[in-house]
Design an enzyme around this catalytic site. Structure first.
Site, PDB file in Angstrom:
ATOM      1  N   ARG A  34       0.979  -1.142   0.178  1.00  0.00           N
ATOM      2  CA  ARG A  34       0.031  -0.212  -0.161  1.00  0.00           C
ATOM      3  C   ARG A  34       0.765   1.268   0.100  1.00  0.00           C
ATOM      4  O   ARG A  34       0.536   2.202  -0.865  1.00  0.00           O
ATOM      5  CB  ARG A  34      -1.146   0.068   1.189  1.00  0.00           C
ATOM      6  CG  ARG A  34      -2.089  -0.907   1.079  1.00  0.00           C
ATOM      7  CD  ARG A  34      -2.973  -0.917   2.316  1.00  0.00           C
ATOM      8  NE  ARG A  34      -3.804   0.303   2.249  1.00  0.00           N
ATOM      9  CZ  ARG A  34      -4.484   0.745   3.208  1.00  0.00           C
ATOM     10  NH1 ARG A  34      -4.606   0.005   4.485  1.00  0.00           N
ATOM     11  NH2 ARG A  34      -5.341   1.644   2.993  1.00  0.00           N
ATOM     12  N   CYS A  47      -1.177   5.783   8.890  1.00  0.00           N
ATOM     13  CA  CYS A  47      -1.522   4.400   8.331  1.00  0.00           C
ATOM     14  C   CYS A  47      -2.536   4.628   7.397  1.00  0.00           C
ATOM     15  O   CYS A  47      -2.552   5.916   6.839  1.00  0.00           O
ATOM     16  CB  CYS A  47      -1.903   3.526   9.376  1.00  0.00           C
ATOM     17  SG  CYS A  47      -3.349   3.870  10.562  1.00  0.00           S
TER      18      CYS A  47
END
Length: 274
Positions: free
Chosen positions: A174, A232
């Protein structure tokens, strides 16, 4: 972090408030897991209900996919779960503490002085043959926890471009922009360093030895003199990096909205690749 053995001793010595924060991205079965088996006396904590406030649309501190809850809202949930200021709290999950750390962070942020995360979580407890209970459990006597002003450092979007060390706690794919299962834009904040929270853990989902973690975060530049910020996807797993850095004697700021908030503004820059 607290070990299974230390938690068992703590529970034998006096009252402990246990919070079951079983949650993971894309899953909705946390409550079912809790009712199938949990630590004795533990209360289930719904991530989306108690540890986030989805009425927030866009705010530099409380925006993103899991906005920080309003302090009074958070306090009311904690009191309903029996949280008291003078009773230690131990939070656990079944993903190595990467979800439970969100409850740890919020309680610490709002002034609880004795809160920890169970190392290895529910699986570690069961693996050591400790007792479990099933079902929803009885209602708790209301606690007296009143949230104080936030004390843990927070980072806003502009802070991530001011030269401080910025850590991205999402999985590497990611970060690199190779996969983005949730948010509309893939990639990472320019200059950020990939620091997946999952890499804080060994194969048994327990925390790696602190000397290994110290070496890891030193290599990321997070133990030097510069300020550190962590993000995150939506401000959950980043709290695990904050927790580990705290154990290493380093205080890091959390960007609560994280990537899900960063990409709400098309003018914010995005990088892909390592």
């Amino acid at each position: 972090m607290v070990s299974v053995a230390d938690l068992a001793d703590l529970m034998s010595a006096g009252p402990v408030t246990l919070l079951d924060v079983r949650w993971r991205l894309g899953a909705t079965d946390g409550r079912q897991q809790h009712e199938a088996g949990h630590l004795p006396g533990a209360s289930y904590v719904d991530m989306d209900e108690a540890l986030a406030d989805h009425t927030v649309v866009d705010d530099a501190i409380r925006g993103g996919r899991h906005p920080l809850p309003d302090p009074e809202l958070f306090g009311s949930f904690m009191r309903a779960l029996g949280v008291r200021r003078d009773v230690p709290v131990v939070c656990y999950d079944d993903v190595g503490g990467t979800s439970a750390a969100r409850a740890w962070w919020l309680l610490r942020h709002h002034g609880h002085e004795s809160v920890a995360v169970l190392d290895g979580g529910y699986s570690a407890w069961v693996a050591e043959g400790r007792p479990v209970e099933t079902g929803p459990g009885p209602e708790k006597e209301p606690g007296d926890f009143e949230p104080g002003p936030g004390v843990m450092p927070l980072a806003e979007p502009d802070d991530l471009l001011d030269g401080r060390v910025v850590l991205d706690a999402r999985p590497g794919e990611r970060f690199r922009g190779e996969s983005e299962p949730v948010d509309p834009v893939a990639g990472h904040v320019p200059g950020a360093r990939s620091a997946p929270a999952a890499e804080n853990l060994g194969e048994d989902q327990r925390l790696r030895p602190l000397d290994e973690l110290r070496e890891r975060y030193a290599a990321l530049g997070a133990l030097d003199g510069d300020e550190v910020a962590v993000y995150c996807g939506s401000g959950i797993t980043a709290t695990h990096d904050v927790l580990v850095l705290e154990a290493l004697g380093r205080t890091a700021a959390l960007y609560p909205g994280s990537w899900s908030h960063w990409v709400t503004d098309p003018d914010r820059p995005v990088e892909v690749g390592p």
